[in-house]
Every structure is written in C-alpha cells, then in structure tokens.
Design a protein around this motif. Structure first.
Motif, mmCIF file in Angstrom:
data_model
loop_
_atom_site.group_PDB
_atom_site.id
_atom_site.type_symbol
_atom_site.label_atom_id
_atom_site.label_comp_id
_atom_site.label_asym_id
_atom_site.label_seq_id
_atom_site.Cartn_x
_atom_site.Cartn_y
_atom_site.Cartn_z
ATOM 1 N N LEU A 140 -9.845 1.948 -9.013
ATOM 2 C CA LEU A 140 -9.650 2.114 -7.575
ATOM 3 C C LEU A 140 -8.969 0.897 -6.965
ATOM 4 O O LEU A 140 -8.011 1.029 -6.191
ATOM 5 N N LEU A 141 -9.439 -0.305 -7.318
ATOM 6 C CA LEU A 141 -8.841 -1.523 -6.765
ATOM 7 C C LEU A 141 -7.385 -1.666 -7.202
ATOM 8 O O LEU A 141 -6.505 -1.973 -6.385
ATOM 9 N N GLY A 142 -7.112 -1.437 -8.491
ATOM 10 C CA GLY A 142 -5.745 -1.558 -8.996
ATOM 11 C C GLY A 142 -4.806 -0.552 -8.354
ATOM 12 O O GLY A 142 -3.678 -0.885 -7.970
ATOM 13 N N ILE A 143 -5.274 0.702 -8.224
ATOM 14 C CA ILE A 143 -4.444 1.755 -7.624
ATOM 15 C C ILE A 143 -4.165 1.436 -6.158
ATOM 16 O O ILE A 143 -3.024 1.547 -5.686
ATOM 17 N N ALA A 144 -5.211 1.026 -5.424
ATOM 18 C CA ALA A 144 -5.045 0.723 -3.997
ATOM 19 C C ALA A 144 -4.084 -0.447 -3.796
ATOM 20 O O ALA A 144 -3.205 -0.407 -2.919
ATOM 21 N N GLY A 145 -4.229 -1.494 -4.606
ATOM 22 C CA GLY A 145 -3.333 -2.641 -4.495
ATOM 23 C C GLY A 145 -1.895 -2.270 -4.791
ATOM 24 O O GLY A 145 -0.961 -2.727 -4.111
ATOM 25 N N TRP A 146 -1.694 -1.415 -5.805
ATOM 26 C CA TRP A 146 -0.335 -0.969 -6.154
ATOM 27 C C TRP A 146 0.274 -0.143 -5.022
ATOM 28 O O TRP A 146 1.455 -0.297 -4.699
ATOM 29 N N ILE A 147 -0.525 0.714 -4.394
ATOM 30 C CA ILE A 147 -0.024 1.541 -3.289
ATOM 31 C C ILE A 147 0.431 0.665 -2.127
ATOM 32 O O ILE A 147 1.463 0.929 -1.496
ATOM 33 N N LEU A 148 -0.309 -0.397 -1.848
ATOM 34 C CA LEU A 148 0.074 -1.295 -0.755
ATOM 35 C C LEU A 148 1.382 -2.030 -1.048
ATOM 36 O O LEU A 148 2.091 -2.438 -0.127
ATOM 37 N N ARG A 149 1.719 -2.187 -2.332
ATOM 38 C CA ARG A 149 2.936 -2.925 -2.707
ATOM 39 C C ARG A 149 4.151 -2.021 -2.908
ATOM 40 O O ARG A 149 5.263 -2.516 -3.095
ATOM 41 N N THR A 150 3.957 -0.696 -2.910
ATOM 42 C CA THR A 150 5.017 0.238 -3.281
ATOM 43 C C THR A 150 5.597 0.927 -2.047
ATOM 44 O O THR A 150 4.863 1.289 -1.126
ATOM 45 N N LYS A 151 6.912 1.109 -2.040
ATOM 46 C CA LYS A 151 7.588 1.790 -0.940
ATOM 47 C C LYS A 151 7.736 3.271 -1.268
ATOM 48 O O LYS A 151 8.359 3.637 -2.262
ATOM 49 N N PHE A 152 7.157 4.127 -0.429
ATOM 50 C CA PHE A 152 7.213 5.570 -0.620
ATOM 51 C C PHE A 152 8.058 6.214 0.474
ATOM 52 O O PHE A 152 8.279 5.630 1.534
#
Length: 469
Positions: A140-152
C-alpha cells in the motif's frame, strides 16, 4: 568489525525479511554472535530508505544489544509509520479520484504476477497509455508513493501488482486502488512460512476479488489446480455480489481467436485470428487459414507463458483492440530478466537465467522447456525457502523433479540442501555429479570449469538473500 558496521548488516537482514520480526529473530537464532554477523558483510547491503536511516540513528548507541534495539525501535517506528501511511494513501487516493481511467487492473498470486503485468502492459501499450507499478512496488505504501510521483491522464490504463506479507494487505491495497478487473495468477506453497497454511495463503490472495465492487471482473488462472480449488469455494459468494468470474489458461483459447504454443529454443509462437471475436473454426471457410492467422514469434521460453498472453488478449478484447493491434503488441513482448531468460554465451552455450524462480510450479515450467532442448544440461539450485513445516517435503520433491533433467547439478549450502539431496537420491541421480557451493562467486568458477561448448546451463534461485542463509 566495529558496531556501526554490524548495525548496517542487521538492518540489511531486517530489510531482507521484509521487517518481519519472527524471521529476523530466527536468523539471529542461527547466527547469535557478532562474529557470525561479520560473515555477511559482503552478502548483505542495506537499502538506505528513510525508514532504514531512522532505525540506524535510533539504534546506533546500543552497541551491546543491537538486535533488541532494532526491534524495539521498529515497534515505535511502526506506530508513526501507520499514521504516515494513512496520510500518504489519503493524498494518493484523492489524486486517483481526479483521473478517469479507462481500466484499473489489480494483479496478485503466488507466482507469475510480474510476468503477467509486463505482458499485459506491452500488449495493451500498443494502443493505450499504460502505467504499471515498478518491480518490487506492491505494498500500500509503495503503490501510494508511486501514484503521487506519476503523471496520469484521463483514458489511461493503470496496472497494479499487489503483494501480501500478512492478512489484510491485499484488501487494503484493493480498496485503495479500486480495480475494475482483478487477476489471480496462481496459487502454490510459496510464502507458507508467512501465512502458516495453504488455506491462509489462498484467503490472502483472494482478498483481491473479495474487495471488488459488484459488477467488476475476476480473471483467474484455471491451470493452477490449487487456485481452482480456492475459487470453487468462493465462487457462489462472488456470484451473489455479481462479480463476473472468468477463467483463463494456456489451452482452449480458440473461442477468442488465440492460439499459443512453445517452440523449444525458438521461443513462443502466437497466432491471432484476423476475424474479431471469432475462432478459426467459425471464420469464413473461403479465406485460406494462413491468410486469416497473424503469426508472432517471440524469444520467450516456456509454453506456460501462454496463459499470460491469454489474459492479455482477453483484456485487449474487452478494450476493443483490433486483431492487428493485439498481434503487434504480442510481437513487441521480450523476455523478462531472471525469468527463464535465454542468453547465448561464448562456445554456443545457452544460459537460461531463471534466478527469480523460487517455486515448484516455476521449476516444473522450466523442466518443460529444458526437455525440448537437445543439449547437455547443468543445473544450479539452492532449494526453495519459506516452506514452513512443509519445507522438507517441498525440497525433497524439488530434488526428485530435477533428478532426471540434468547431467550435473550444483547445489548451494543452504538450510534446505539436505532435503534436496534426499530427493535427488530418490530420483536416482548420480551423487558424483553433485557439486556443492557456498555463494554466487563460487558458482561462476565451478561453471567455468565443468561447462562444455554447446551446453545448456540453467540457473534457478541460486544466490539466496542473507535472511535465508
């Protein structure tokens, strides 16, 4: 060696155990003295994340009781970490809610998660913008952190791999991401040490489908017998919740115009029928078969990978991709590192790097490939960890499976090696052709000494992380 260096080693071991206190103490029990820890200086390297840095600074003054200090500080850190995870997940969820994704795919299972994710990404990427979680980002932490860094952007496809280290991990990740499609890649006895029993492992993996909203789609690998049994238990409940349960596998895919077969060293041959949503049997008989079928040849070993292509083609059909787009996407797929990856070496030697493979199912798939390769074969093995109470049985079975496939076997000095040896003897393997090794560097020198031109050298998970050694 000074206390600071030993603390760095123990932080690396703690990370290798995914911060699992039980596994960490088990390792300390096998290596109780500081001089025992010193032997792992070159084998264990800490990843200096923020969490690791905090643990290091908080424990550095406890030179005489480093393991106790680490676990005590980890306990306090987890309280604050829980608050931090909730805050990061809250921010990431707000960001997700602003994007209108075309499809969100959640993937979990005991094996095949990353391969499935990569093949889906490459095939769907022929037409759409696809975002996949990076390798080893599955909490959960890894996925959430990646989402905050990724442009969608609106219309993108999101593919999320989900791992489980304890009960409830996948539920939390699935409720956070809210997949429109959940994929179960398979179930086996991997990670039994984490969950205690196969039933608990099945429950943890099936949390993905249990968390889907009504009307969503569940795709599951019918080639996995254990998964099929787990799904049958839950199928009635899923149907009550209007979950569309669809099995997939390597065979019987004619109904969606898809055929796949292995071709030994040449890799996979995939055939896609030009007639959208029609099988080759239903297609216009006036059109010659060879002109209806789009053929794709890929340097990927193992007919078992056909099941990953099958689920990707299913998703392509759901998204309205043309046959040509799907075929072109298939053609772009390349082998994944350390997963039955073929490497041609000097002397016309074929190296098969399967060093990420650490399950009986994976070894079985590899043996299918090796049976189609007409070369002298050398196998490098260390055994299968995390078997819990079933560890001896699992590794004895491994020994029996590989006994007839290789002329020479290199076997690592791991805690399960004796069980593998018993299996090799039961399988009738010539004991004089077994060579023991201690680490990866020694493997290189042994292979250089015993390998001949034109040999096939198969590497299983031969260099274990320190937590298992």
């Amino acid at each position: 060696m000074i206390a600071i260096d030993r603390l760095k080693i123990l932080i690396g071991v703690l990370q290798s155990s995914h911060y699992d206190r039980q596994l960490f103490w088990a390792w300390i029990g096998r290596h109780p003295t500081p001089t025992d820890w010193d032997k792992f200086q070159d084998k264990v390297k800490a990843d200096w994340t923020l969490k690791a840095k905090i643990l290091f600074l908080a424990s550095i003054t406890f030179s005489q009781a480093i393991p106790c200090a680490l676990i005590l500080n980890l306990k306090f850190l987890r309280r604050g970490e829980g608050i931090a995870i909730k805050w990061i997940a809250f921010r990431a969820k707000k960001r997700l809610q602003k994007i209108k994704f075309r499809m969100i795919v959640g993937i979990t299972g005991s094996f095949g998660k990353t391969t499935t994710k990569e093949i889906i990404t490459q095939i769907l990427g022929e037409k759409f913008r696809v975002h996949e979680t990076p390798e080893n980002v599955n909490t959960l932490l890894g996925i959430a952190g990646w989402i905050l860094r990724t442009k969608f952007q609106d219309g993108d496809i999101l593919i999320v791999e989900m791992g489980a280290y304890r009960k409830g991990d996948i539920t939390a990740a699935a409720r956070f991401v809210k997949p429109t499609v959940g994929i179960l890649t398979g179930l086996n006895e991997a990670h039994r040490e984490r969950f205690g029993s196969l039933e608990q492992t099945a429950a943890a993996k099936c949390e993905l489908i249990d968390a889907l909203s009504p009307g969503r789609i569940a795709l599951w690998n019918q080639d996995s017998l254990l998964l099929r049994e787990a799904v049958e238990i839950r199928l009635a409940d899923w149907e009550k919740r209007e979950i569309q349960s669809i099995p997939y596998g390597r065979k019987d895919n004619e109904s969606m115009g898809f055929l796949c077969e292995g071709a030994g060293e040449s890799g996979l041959l995939v055939r896609i029928d030009r007639n959208q949503n029609k099988s080759s049997r239903e297609a216009d008989k006036n059109i010659p078969t060879f002109s209806r079928m789009l053929e794709c040849r890929m340097p990927i070993l193992g007919e078992h990978v056909c099941q990953e292509f099958a689920v990707a083609v299913m998703l392509g059909n759901l998204l309205g991709m043309s046959r040509e787009e799907i075929a072109k996407g298939c053609q772009s797929v390349r082998p994944l590192p350390r997963r039955l990856a073929p490497i041609l070496a000097p002397g016309d030697r074929l190296i098969i790097d399967d060093s990420y493979n650490i399950t009986l199912d994976g070894v079985g798939a590899a043996l299918e490939v090796l049976a189609s390769i007409n070369r002298r074969k050398i196998g490098v093995f260390a055994g299968i960890p995390e078997g819990g109470k079933e560890s001896d049985r699992i590794n004895e079975e491994l020994g029996r499976k590989i006994a007839s496939a290789f002329e020479i076997i290199l076997l690592g000095n791991t805690p399960v090696a004796e069980a593998v040896l018993r299996g090799l003897k039961e399988g009738g393997f010539n004991e004089t052709h077994i060579i023991r090794y201690t680490d990866g560097k020694e493997v290189e020198s042994i292979v250089a000494r015993v390998a001949h031109d034109n040999d096939c050298i198969y590497f299983s998970a031969y260099d274990w992380p320190a937590i298992y050694l």
